[in-house]
Design a protein around this motif. Structure first.
Motif, short mmCIF file in Angstrom:
data_model
loop_
_atom_site.label_atom_id
_atom_site.label_comp_id
_atom_site.label_asym_id
_atom_site.label_seq_id
_atom_site.Cartn_x
_atom_site.Cartn_y
_atom_site.Cartn_z
N ILE A 74 0.83 -1.20 0.00
CA ILE A 74 0.00 0.00 0.00
C ILE A 74 0.87 1.25 0.00
N PHE A 75 1.91 1.26 0.84
CA PHE A 75 2.81 2.40 0.93
C PHE A 75 3.50 2.65 -0.40
N THR A 76 3.99 1.59 -1.06
CA THR A 76 4.68 1.74 -2.34
C THR A 76 3.74 2.28 -3.41
N THR A 77 2.49 1.82 -3.40
CA THR A 77 1.52 2.30 -4.39
C THR A 77 1.24 3.79 -4.20
N LEU A 78 1.03 4.20 -2.96
CA LEU A 78 0.76 5.62 -2.69
C LEU A 78 1.94 6.50 -3.07
N VAL A 79 3.14 6.06 -2.74
CA VAL A 79 4.34 6.83 -3.09
C VAL A 79 4.48 6.94 -4.59
N GLY A 80 4.19 5.84 -5.29
CA GLY A 80 4.31 5.86 -6.75
C GLY A 80 3.34 6.84 -7.40
N ILE A 81 2.16 6.99 -6.81
CA ILE A 81 1.17 7.90 -7.38
C ILE A 81 1.60 9.36 -7.23
N PHE A 82 2.13 9.71 -6.07
CA PHE A 82 2.43 11.11 -5.79
C PHE A 82 3.89 11.50 -6.01
N ARG A 83 4.75 10.55 -6.37
CA ARG A 83 6.17 10.87 -6.54
C ARG A 83 6.40 11.91 -7.63
N VAL A 84 5.78 11.71 -8.80
CA VAL A 84 6.01 12.61 -9.93
C VAL A 84 5.56 14.04 -9.64
N PRO A 85 4.30 14.27 -9.20
CA PRO A 85 3.91 15.66 -8.93
C PRO A 85 4.72 16.31 -7.81
N PRO A 120 12.42 13.28 0.48
CA PRO A 120 12.82 11.94 0.93
C PRO A 120 11.64 10.98 0.90
N LEU A 121 11.96 9.70 1.02
CA LEU A 121 10.92 8.67 0.94
C LEU A 121 9.88 8.83 2.04
N TRP A 122 10.31 9.16 3.26
CA TRP A 122 9.35 9.28 4.35
C TRP A 122 8.39 10.44 4.11
N ALA A 123 8.90 11.53 3.50
CA ALA A 123 8.03 12.67 3.21
C ALA A 123 7.02 12.31 2.11
N LEU A 124 7.47 11.55 1.12
CA LEU A 124 6.56 11.10 0.07
C LEU A 124 5.45 10.23 0.66
N GLY A 125 5.83 9.30 1.54
CA GLY A 125 4.83 8.43 2.15
C GLY A 125 3.85 9.21 3.01
N LEU A 126 4.36 10.15 3.82
CA LEU A 126 3.49 10.94 4.68
C LEU A 126 2.53 11.79 3.87
N PHE A 127 3.04 12.49 2.87
CA PHE A 127 2.18 13.33 2.04
C PHE A 127 1.18 12.48 1.27
N SER A 128 1.62 11.32 0.76
CA SER A 128 0.73 10.44 0.00
C SER A 128 -0.44 9.98 0.85
N GLY A 129 -0.16 9.58 2.10
CA GLY A 129 -1.22 9.14 2.99
C GLY A 129 -2.20 10.26 3.30
#
Length: 204
Positions: A26-37, A51-60
């Motif tokens: 789930i975490f990888t999917t969310l990060v993948g969606i929001f990584r580009v923007p 960083p990865l943790w910021a991508l995960g936090l913002f994605s959630g």
């Protein structure tokens, strides 16, 4: 003795490993969606890549916010109209219309409580006479498929250990035995491969 310890360790850690694997997916999917923007926004503001943790936090957080906005939107007339237009559009797209339409109908049935909605746990003969398993009533009245099917019910039989896959069988209602179990208990029984016996007794 070593084999006993290995098996005990496996069965102790396996639920944790499966849980971590699902959460990681789930975490990888969310990060993948929001990584580009997010990366594009960082470059536009002359900032370093997040960083990865910021991508995960913002994605959630963004996912929760999106769900809240959509839920609030469909609560008014304009939002419901937009949803209807989206439904009509998706039903004109080849391949997509089949997946979208069936998923939409399934979720609508569960949300509204129409038919069985997988809330009724029953005991049914499967896969041959003399063998029994637990299933969920998907809907009553199978006359659309079988002549005289008004007295038949569609039962979903989950497979172990993945209950999201299974079989749908149409059975005479008289041959289906209601079971005093919740859907959660029946799913736990299926996921455990029949090892964890739920509490409750089948009705006579």
């Amino acid at each position: 003795m070593i084999r006993k310890y290995l098996i005990a360790g496996l069965f102790t850690l396996l639920p944790l490993v499966v849980t971590v694997w699902i959460l990681k997916a789930i975490f990888t999917t969310l990060v993948g969606i929001f990584r580009v923007p997010l990366t594009w926004l960082a470059h536009g503001t002359q900032m370093s890549d997040p960083p990865l943790w910021a991508l995960g936090l913002f994605s959630g957080l963004a996912t929760l916010l999106l769900l809240l906005l959509v839920g609030a939107l469909v609560g008014n007339f304009v939002g419901r109209q937009l949803v209807r237009w989206l439904d009509e559009l998706m039903r004109y797209v080849p391949v997509v219309k089949t997946i979208y339409g069936s998923t939409r109908q399934l979720l609508g049935a569960i949300q509204s409580g129409r038919g069985g909605s997988f809330k009724e746990v029953v005991l049914v003969e499967w896969p041959h006479p003399g063998s029994f398993t637990l299933g969920f009533v998907a809907r009553h009245d199978c006359s659309w498929a079988v002549p005289g099917g008004e007295t038949m019910v569609a039962v979903y039989v989950p497979t172990a250990p993945n209950p999201t896959s299974g079989y749908v069988v149409m059975v005479e209602a008289a041959k289906v035995r209601p079971v005093d179990l919740s859907a959660d208990q029946a799913l736990t029984w299926a996921v455990s491969g029949g090892v964890i016996a739920p509490t409750g007794k089948a009705e006579p």
